[in-house]
Motif scaffolding. Structure first.
Motif, PDB file in Angstrom:
ATOM      1  N   ALA A  72      51.002  12.587   1.455  1.00  0.00           N
ATOM      2  CA  ALA A  72      50.116  12.605   2.623  1.00  0.00           C
ATOM      3  C   ALA A  72      48.874  11.752   2.386  1.00  0.00           C
ATOM      4  O   ALA A  72      48.405  11.044   3.287  1.00  0.00           O
ATOM      5  CB  ALA A  72      49.719  14.051   2.951  1.00  0.00           C
ATOM      6  N   LEU A  73      48.337  11.801   1.158  1.00  0.00           N
ATOM      7  CA  LEU A  73      47.181  10.954   0.844  1.00  0.00           C
ATOM      8  C   LEU A  73      47.561   9.481   0.901  1.00  0.00           C
ATOM      9  O   LEU A  73      46.784   8.643   1.394  1.00  0.00           O
ATOM     10  CB  LEU A  73      46.632  11.300  -0.541  1.00  0.00           C
ATOM     11  N   ALA A  74      48.745   9.142   0.387  1.00  0.00           N
ATOM     12  CA  ALA A  74      49.194   7.745   0.439  1.00  0.00           C
ATOM     13  C   ALA A  74      49.359   7.281   1.878  1.00  0.00           C
ATOM     14  O   ALA A  74      48.982   6.152   2.234  1.00  0.00           O
ATOM     15  CB  ALA A  74      50.507   7.588  -0.330  1.00  0.00           C
ATOM     16  N   ASN A  75      49.905   8.148   2.720  1.00  0.00           N
ATOM     17  CA  ASN A  75      50.047   7.792   4.136  1.00  0.00           C
ATOM     18  C   ASN A  75      48.690   7.606   4.803  1.00  0.00           C
ATOM     19  O   ASN A  75      48.499   6.689   5.624  1.00  0.00           O
ATOM     20  CB  ASN A  75      50.851   8.871   4.865  1.00  0.00           C
TER      21      ASN A  75
ATOM     22  N   ALA B  27      51.874   6.486  -9.338  1.00  0.00           N
ATOM     23  CA  ALA B  27      51.473   7.580 -10.234  1.00  0.00           C
ATOM     24  C   ALA B  27      52.302   8.834  -9.972  1.00  0.00           C
ATOM     25  O   ALA B  27      52.684   9.542 -10.907  1.00  0.00           O
ATOM     26  CB  ALA B  27      49.989   7.890 -10.052  1.00  0.00           C
ATOM     27  N   LEU B  28      52.596   9.125  -8.702  1.00  0.00           N
ATOM     28  CA  LEU B  28      53.432  10.282  -8.381  1.00  0.00           C
ATOM     29  C   LEU B  28      54.838  10.098  -8.940  1.00  0.00           C
ATOM     30  O   LEU B  28      55.434  11.055  -9.464  1.00  0.00           O
ATOM     31  CB  LEU B  28      53.474  10.474  -6.865  1.00  0.00           C
TER      32      LEU B  28
ATOM     33  N   ALA C 258      52.315  32.876 -14.452  1.00  0.00           N
ATOM     34  CA  ALA C 258      51.680  31.576 -14.655  1.00  0.00           C
ATOM     35  C   ALA C 258      52.644  30.439 -14.348  1.00  0.00           C
ATOM     36  O   ALA C 258      52.266  29.427 -13.745  1.00  0.00           O
ATOM     37  CB  ALA C 258      51.167  31.463 -16.085  1.00  0.00           C
ATOM     38  N   GLY C 259      53.903  30.604 -14.762  1.00  0.00           N
ATOM     39  CA  GLY C 259      54.875  29.532 -14.559  1.00  0.00           C
ATOM     40  C   GLY C 259      55.171  29.277 -13.102  1.00  0.00           C
ATOM     41  O   GLY C 259      55.340  28.121 -12.687  1.00  0.00           O
ATOM     42  N   ARG C 260      55.226  30.341 -12.307  1.00  0.00           N
ATOM     43  CA  ARG C 260      55.514  30.148 -10.886  1.00  0.00           C
ATOM     44  C   ARG C 260      54.388  29.367 -10.209  1.00  0.00           C
ATOM     45  O   ARG C 260      54.642  28.441  -9.437  1.00  0.00           O
ATOM     46  CB  ARG C 260      55.681  31.507 -10.217  1.00  0.00           C
ATOM     47  N   THR C 261      53.157  29.740 -10.499  1.00  0.00           N
ATOM     48  CA  THR C 261      52.036  29.042  -9.871  1.00  0.00           C
ATOM     49  C   THR C 261      51.965  27.593 -10.328  1.00  0.00           C
ATOM     50  O   THR C 261      51.739  26.682  -9.524  1.00  0.00           O
ATOM     51  CB  THR C 261      50.725  29.765 -10.196  1.00  0.00           C
ATOM     52  N   ALA C 262      52.181  27.359 -11.644  1.00  0.00           N
ATOM     53  CA  ALA C 262      52.148  25.991 -12.153  1.00  0.00           C
ATOM     54  C   ALA C 262      53.280  25.163 -11.556  1.00  0.00           C
ATOM     55  O   ALA C 262      53.085  24.005 -11.155  1.00  0.00           O
ATOM     56  CB  ALA C 262      52.231  25.993 -13.675  1.00  0.00           C
ATOM     57  N   ALA C 263      54.478  25.759 -11.496  1.00  0.00           N
ATOM     58  CA  ALA C 263      55.610  25.030 -10.915  1.00  0.00           C
ATOM     59  C   ALA C 263      55.376  24.742  -9.444  1.00  0.00           C
ATOM     60  O   ALA C 263      55.718  23.662  -8.940  1.00  0.00           O
ATOM     61  CB  ALA C 263      56.893  25.838 -11.108  1.00  0.00           C
ATOM     62  N   GLY C 264      54.779  25.713  -8.755  1.00  0.00           N
ATOM     63  CA  GLY C 264      54.487  25.489  -7.337  1.00  0.00           C
ATOM     64  C   GLY C 264      53.478  24.374  -7.141  1.00  0.00           C
ATOM     65  O   GLY C 264      53.606  23.548  -6.227  1.00  0.00           O
TER      66      GLY C 264
ATOM     67  N   LEU D  62      52.910  18.497  -5.327  1.00  0.00           N
ATOM     68  CA  LEU D  62      52.313  17.170  -5.471  1.00  0.00           C
ATOM     69  C   LEU D  62      53.013  16.135  -4.596  1.00  0.00           C
ATOM     70  O   LEU D  62      52.379  15.233  -4.059  1.00  0.00           O
ATOM     71  CB  LEU D  62      52.363  16.722  -6.938  1.00  0.00           C
ATOM     72  N   ARG D  63      54.314  16.272  -4.443  1.00  0.00           N
ATOM     73  CA  ARG D  63      55.057  15.263  -3.684  1.00  0.00           C
ATOM     74  C   ARG D  63      54.538  15.155  -2.260  1.00  0.00           C
ATOM     75  O   ARG D  63      54.222  14.058  -1.779  1.00  0.00           O
ATOM     76  CB  ARG D  63      56.541  15.605  -3.673  1.00  0.00           C
ATOM     77  N   SER D  64      54.415  16.286  -1.576  1.00  0.00           N
ATOM     78  CA  SER D  64      53.953  16.234  -0.190  1.00  0.00           C
ATOM     79  C   SER D  64      52.462  15.939  -0.109  1.00  0.00           C
ATOM     80  O   SER D  64      52.016  15.185   0.766  1.00  0.00           O
ATOM     81  CB  SER D  64      54.258  17.562   0.511  1.00  0.00           C
TER      82      SER D  64
END
Length: 602
Positions: free
Chosen positions: A335-338, A579-580, A318-324, A329-331
């Protein structure tokens, strides 16, 4: 896996900003941005935030893959009985099926995960719900709709992706099954085909994968090289999802070769360490309706059970998927902001084309009036015969017609200029170029966006006739105001008998005759007196300026309407980045908290 309240608050704020983002102009990449936005909302709503709020919740493993891969048969075989409809007809799985241990049912009965889907409980022991299950759909006897654990009707008026449902389409729902064969702490979810011919099924399959702690991607020996499974595998790698793959229905004769080749392909994609399970082609696989022997699925079953039984393995899964998901979110938000910035930049350029064309139009009207171009043709003939052979009314009528023609031609030229410039701009409105307006949105802020229906004006043809009609209304209004001014000036002039119609003719000639109207100005001053004539002329110039600007502003606004409806401002870009940043600061503080606590304890 321990989430501080600050991180959850930051994710909630980010979710609101993502939901508010729109990409209405059909720019290159806009459709991808809309899909990315919907996928990100699904992952935030259906997985990341629920997992961080309840790290102790059971693991959810989604069985996904392409059409005919044998997903439902695999789920049924892992449980040991038929819980999901399987067969040769496509699509088979229309209502996704979630199977969990009876003790874990409360975790999935509410809206902790997949809150946009209603819940369906199959009638097994409970006589309150009499009905049958056919081909993935729940058919109630006495009741209708989907039901929560208390029997209350649920459902959504929109698809999970935000698009409106048709009237005869059932609301999206998740069917809940319980079985002691599954270990506590693990749930299996049989998803629709990711490449289904039914758009709703494809969207739902993607949404379910976004809600999973573990992705189990199923393909076959005949289709393991297809684009669809590899698209999913690359997405799982990008998001660092806990992942396993199943190569299903592999003929015994080529099992070693196919498995080796599949392994090489995974290694090439950087997925060589992903657990891989091979299931041979068996008589039970034919038609997709049988149960595979337990030995055929024992490896996958044991691997899944370890994820649930071993606390350390469970935290890792669970932690790996959540951390991933957090790391992605950054990329993804960037991309949405761009994309939002590109929308705003295009909207600004389109508005500049309008401003340039109509700014030139205003200058052109002013110059042509000043040059005396309107005192020509019929207007010039009436002026030469005024006042003996032509009346003041005829002179005003001829000048008003000339003004109308000038404005119509100038507006048409400006429209053509704007249309030509917009044709060179990718994403410019016109023929459906605006996809989303201020309206739209799915449940809880919207995961999609309805098309605004606003289109750009079209120059020429019927549009030109419409424009001529609108301009004619303004010019006729201006003429009435000129008549009223002349009448007021004539009656106020020292009680002398000054003809109001002649005064109107002289005033219109002064206003529209430009450099050719010197005689009219002198005649007006002689009739009314220089001071009164100057006042009348100033009033008339203000009226004429107002008329011209209302015409040009009105036609310009017709071009600006689709841009206003698109509302492509800088706000989404700024708000997404802010927000990011808050999420990243909260995540950094969350990671540092254990170290700070350990330091204090020392």
């Amino acid at each position: 896996m321990e989430a501080q309240p600050e991180l959850l608050d930051a994710l909630t704020a980010l979710r609101e900003r993502v939901a508010a983002a729109r990409f209405p102009l059909d720019l290159p990449g806009a459709e991808r941005a809309r899909r990315s936005r919907a996928e990100l909302l699904a992952q935030l709503d259906d997985y990341l935030m629920p997992r961080l709020r309840a790290p102790e919740a059971p693991l959810l493993a989604v069985i996904g893959g392409s059409t005919g891969a044998g997903k439902s048969t695999l789920v049924n075989s892992l449980i040991g009985r038929r819980v999901s409809e399987a067969g040769v007809l496509r699509p088979t799985t229309r209502t996704p099926v979630l199977v969990c241990h009876p003790g874990d049912e409360p975790w999935f009965a509410g809206e902790r995960v997949l809150p946009g889907l209603g819940r369906v409980w199959m009638p097994r022991q409970d006589a309150a719900y009499e009905g049958e299950y056919h081909g993935g759909d729940y058919h109630a006897g006495e009741h209708s709709g989907t039901y929560d654990g208390c029997g209350a009707a649920q459902g959504s008026e929109r698809e999970p992706g935000g698009a409106p449902r048709s009237a005869d389409e059932p609301p999206p729902a998740l069917r809940i099954e319980t079985d002691d064969a599954l270990p506590a702490g693990l749930a299996l979810l049989d998803a629709p085909d990711i490449d289904s011919l039914v758009v709703h099924n494809r969207d739902l399959a993607a949404q379910l994968l976004c809600a999973a702690d573990i992705w189990v991607l199923v393909t076959t020996s005949a289709r393991y090289g297809d684009a669809v499974p590899w698209h999913l595998l690359r997405a799982a790698k990008e998001y660092d999802v806990t992942l396993a793959t199943v190569l299903d229905r592999v003929p015994h004769q080529i099992a070693d070769e196919v498995s080796r080749q599949y392994g090489v392909m995974l290694e090439r994609e950087g997925l060589g360490d992903v657990p891989r399970f091979t299931i041979p082609e068996l008589p039970e696989s034919a038609g997709g309706s049988g149960l595979l022997p337990m030995t055929a699925v024992a490896g996958l079953r044991e691997w899944l059970a370890r994820r649930a039984d071993d606390p350390a393995a469970r935290v890792v899964a669970a932690g790996r998927t959540a951390a991933g998901a957090l790391a992605s979110l950054r990329s993804r938000v960037g991309a949405l902001a761009n994309a939002a910035a590109a929308q705003h930049a295009t909207s600004v350029r389109l508005a500049q084309h309008i401003a340039g064309a109509y700014g030139e139009a205003s200058w052109r009207v002013e110059q042509r009036i000043a040059d005396g171009e309107l005192l020509a043709g019929d207007a010039a003939a009436h002026w030469r015969g005024f006042p003996l052979d032509s009346s003041g009314g005829e002179l005003v009528e001829a000048l008003a017609d000339g003004l109308t023609a000038l404005l119509v031609g100038t507006v048409a030229a400006a429209d053509e200029r704007v249309a030509a410039a917009w044709r060179r701009e990718p994403g410019a409105p016109g023929g459906g170029g605006v996809r989303e307006g201020r309206r739209g949105g799915g449940p809880r802020g919207g995961r999609g966006g309805a098309a605004s229906g606003v289109r750009a004006p079209v120059a020429g043809g019927a549009a030109g006739e419409d424009s001529k009609g609108r301009i004619g209304v303004f010019v006729r209004r201006w003429r009435r105001c000129v008549d009223e001014l002349a009448e007021e000036a004539s009656t106020a002039e020292r009680g002398s008998a000054v003809d109001a119609e002649e005064t109107a003719g002289l005033l219109a000639t002064v206003l529209l005759g430009g450099r050719r109207s010197g005689g009219a100005a002198a005649a007006l001053s002689g009739s009314l007196g220089e001071e009164r004539a100057d006042q009348l002329r100033e009033q008339g110039e203000r009226l004429l300026g107002t008329c011209v600007q209302r015409v040009l502003n009105g036609e310009r606004e017709r071009w600006l309407e689709p841009l206003d409806a698109a509302a492509a401002t800088t706000d989404p870009q700024v708000e997404l980045i802010a927000a990011l940043s808050l999420v990243r600061r909260s995540e950094a503080a969350r990671r540092q908290a254990p170290r700070a606590r350990a330091k204090r304890e020392r």
